[in-house]
Write an enzyme that holds these catalytic residues in place. Structure first.
Site, PDB file in Angstrom:
ATOM      1  N   HIS A  88      -4.004   8.186   5.121  1.00  0.00           N
ATOM      2  CA  HIS A  88      -2.990   7.628   6.012  1.00  0.00           C
ATOM      3  C   HIS A  88      -3.167   6.126   6.168  1.00  0.00           C
ATOM      4  O   HIS A  88      -4.288   5.646   6.339  1.00  0.00           O
ATOM      5  CB  HIS A  88      -3.083   8.310   7.380  1.00  0.00           C
ATOM      6  CG  HIS A  88      -2.252   7.686   8.448  1.00  0.00           C
ATOM      7  ND1 HIS A  88      -2.781   7.188   9.630  1.00  0.00           N
ATOM      8  CD2 HIS A  88      -0.915   7.469   8.528  1.00  0.00           C
ATOM      9  CE1 HIS A  88      -1.811   6.704  10.376  1.00  0.00           C
ATOM     10  NE2 HIS A  88      -0.669   6.862   9.738  1.00  0.00           N
ATOM     11  N   SER A  89      -2.072   5.373   6.099  1.00  0.00           N
ATOM     12  CA  SER A  89      -2.046   3.948   6.433  1.00  0.00           C
ATOM     13  C   SER A  89      -3.104   3.161   5.658  1.00  0.00           C
ATOM     14  O   SER A  89      -3.089   3.159   4.432  1.00  0.00           O
ATOM     15  CB  SER A  89      -2.201   3.792   7.948  1.00  0.00           C
ATOM     16  OG  SER A  89      -1.862   2.511   8.381  1.00  0.00           O
ATOM     17  N   MET A  90      -4.037   2.488   6.342  1.00  0.00           N
ATOM     18  CA  MET A  90      -5.073   1.731   5.645  1.00  0.00           C
ATOM     19  C   MET A  90      -5.883   2.631   4.720  1.00  0.00           C
ATOM     20  O   MET A  90      -6.281   2.223   3.619  1.00  0.00           O
ATOM     21  CB  MET A  90      -5.999   1.039   6.643  1.00  0.00           C
ATOM     22  CG  MET A  90      -7.071   0.168   5.987  1.00  0.00           C
ATOM     23  SD  MET A  90      -8.278  -0.485   7.163  1.00  0.00           S
ATOM     24  CE  MET A  90      -9.287   0.987   7.452  1.00  0.00           C
ATOM     25  N   ALA A 113      -4.779   5.061   3.040  1.00  0.00           N
ATOM     26  CA  ALA A 113      -3.985   5.247   1.820  1.00  0.00           C
ATOM     27  C   ALA A 113      -4.149   4.064   0.874  1.00  0.00           C
ATOM     28  O   ALA A 113      -4.160   4.231  -0.349  1.00  0.00           O
ATOM     29  CB  ALA A 113      -2.516   5.442   2.180  1.00  0.00           C
ATOM     30  N   HIS A 128       4.706   6.529  12.567  1.00  0.00           N
ATOM     31  CA  HIS A 128       3.625   6.148  11.659  1.00  0.00           C
ATOM     32  C   HIS A 128       2.598   7.266  11.511  1.00  0.00           C
ATOM     33  O   HIS A 128       2.013   7.436  10.448  1.00  0.00           O
ATOM     34  CB  HIS A 128       2.963   4.870  12.186  1.00  0.00           C
ATOM     35  CG  HIS A 128       1.930   4.302  11.266  1.00  0.00           C
ATOM     36  ND1 HIS A 128       2.175   4.082   9.921  1.00  0.00           N
ATOM     37  CD2 HIS A 128       0.642   3.906  11.493  1.00  0.00           C
ATOM     38  CE1 HIS A 128       1.082   3.573   9.359  1.00  0.00           C
ATOM     39  NE2 HIS A 128       0.149   3.462  10.287  1.00  0.00           N
TER      40      HIS A 128
END
Length: 290
Positions: free
Chosen positions: A97-99, A101, A259
């Site tokens: 997820h997010s960072m 990823a 998010h």
């Protein structure tokens, strides 16, 4: 989920696991200032796998880097490599997820033999800095570091106060914020304070340029799935236009959510992951890498 610990040569990583040790490993990487608890809702619907969600260095219960070290993006890739070596993992499916990823994507580009598949949640490509801004980025990073020793540590009188503070800077619901915050706090006589390393909040002195980011994505050879929320991070939709054509095998799905869509709609996200894996099964039951 149950606590899990990995003693690496240079630091200790903590995390959470669903304990299904006989099943294929599914490694989960969280976003910036989150922790392994962000994957607890999703893990309930992935019982066929040995879900291992780690706290990245400086986050959750994992060790902070040494006093003279900072959190360079590439160092998280080295942490992952050390984890793979210690566990003797050959290749894994990664959900990130997010960072997390972005870390997983760079890891897959640099070490494609270690990644069977990538599931990216509300993140694709990398956050970049234009080449023309290189000097300004470096300046801000240096000056920002110099201010750190003079910042007072903040305390919250109650858990609820800390949860409300996290809600103010995110789109998390109260329950999901509480889940993450509880793993991010430590209690002392002064009150509740954040476990995460304050150096994580410093401005990065350098970032990849878009050309470098493009080159990395071109080297991702595994099958990839992107799941993003229709009201998620602002950078995702523009990034899809830039990076999706560069992936050798990428499928995209958007859900109603923000998010942290994997926390808001865990059952739907898990079903998309299951369908993605089934599509890529080989005759021997393993996941195709290419």
């Amino acid at each position: 989920m149950q606590p899990i610990t990995f003693q690496l040569p240079h630091l200790t990583l903590h995390g959470l696991s669903n304990g299904n040790e006989k099943a294929p490993v599914l490694l989960c990487l969280h976003g910036w200032l989150d922790n392994a608890a962000s994957f607890e809702p999703l893990s309930q619907y992935l019982s066929k796998y040995h879900v291992i969600a780690i706290d990245l260095a400086g986050h959750g219960h994992s060790d902070h880097r040494s006093a003279d070290a900072y959190y360079h993006f590439v160092d998280w890739l080295s942490d992952l490599h050390a984890l793979f070596e210690q566990q003797q993992w050959q290749a894994l499916d990664i959900v990130a997820h997010s960072m997390g990823a972005m870390i997983a994507s760079a890891f897959a580009a640099a070490l494609p033999e270690r990644v069977k598949s990538l599931t990216l949640i509300d993140s694709i490509g990398f956050i970049t800095t234009p080449v023309s801004d290189t000097c300004q980025q470096l300046r801000e990073g240096i000056l920002n570091r110099a201010k750190l020793p003079y910042r007072n540590k903040k305390y919250h009188e109650t858990l609820d106060s800390a949860v409300q503070a996290r809600i103010k800077v995110s789109d998390l619901t109260y329950d999901n914020a509480k889940r993450i915050v509880q793993r991010s706090l430590q209690e002392s006589e002064q009150g509740f304070s954040w476990r995460y390393d304050r150096k994580l909040q410093l401005v990065s002195p350098y970032r990849f340029s878009e050309a470098q980011a493009v080159e990395l994505v071109k080297h991702i050879r595994c099958r990839c799935l992107l799941i993003y929320g229709n009201s998620g991070a602002n950078f995702v939709k523009p990034a899809i236009a830039i990076y999706q054509p560069l992936f050798q095998d990428m499928s995209c799905h958007h859900l109603v959510g923000g998010h942290h869509v994997h926390m808001e709609e865990p059952e739907q996200v898990a079903q998309l992951i299951e369908d993605f894996f089934k599509k890529n099964l080989l005759s021997d039951g393993s996941i195709s890498k290419y």
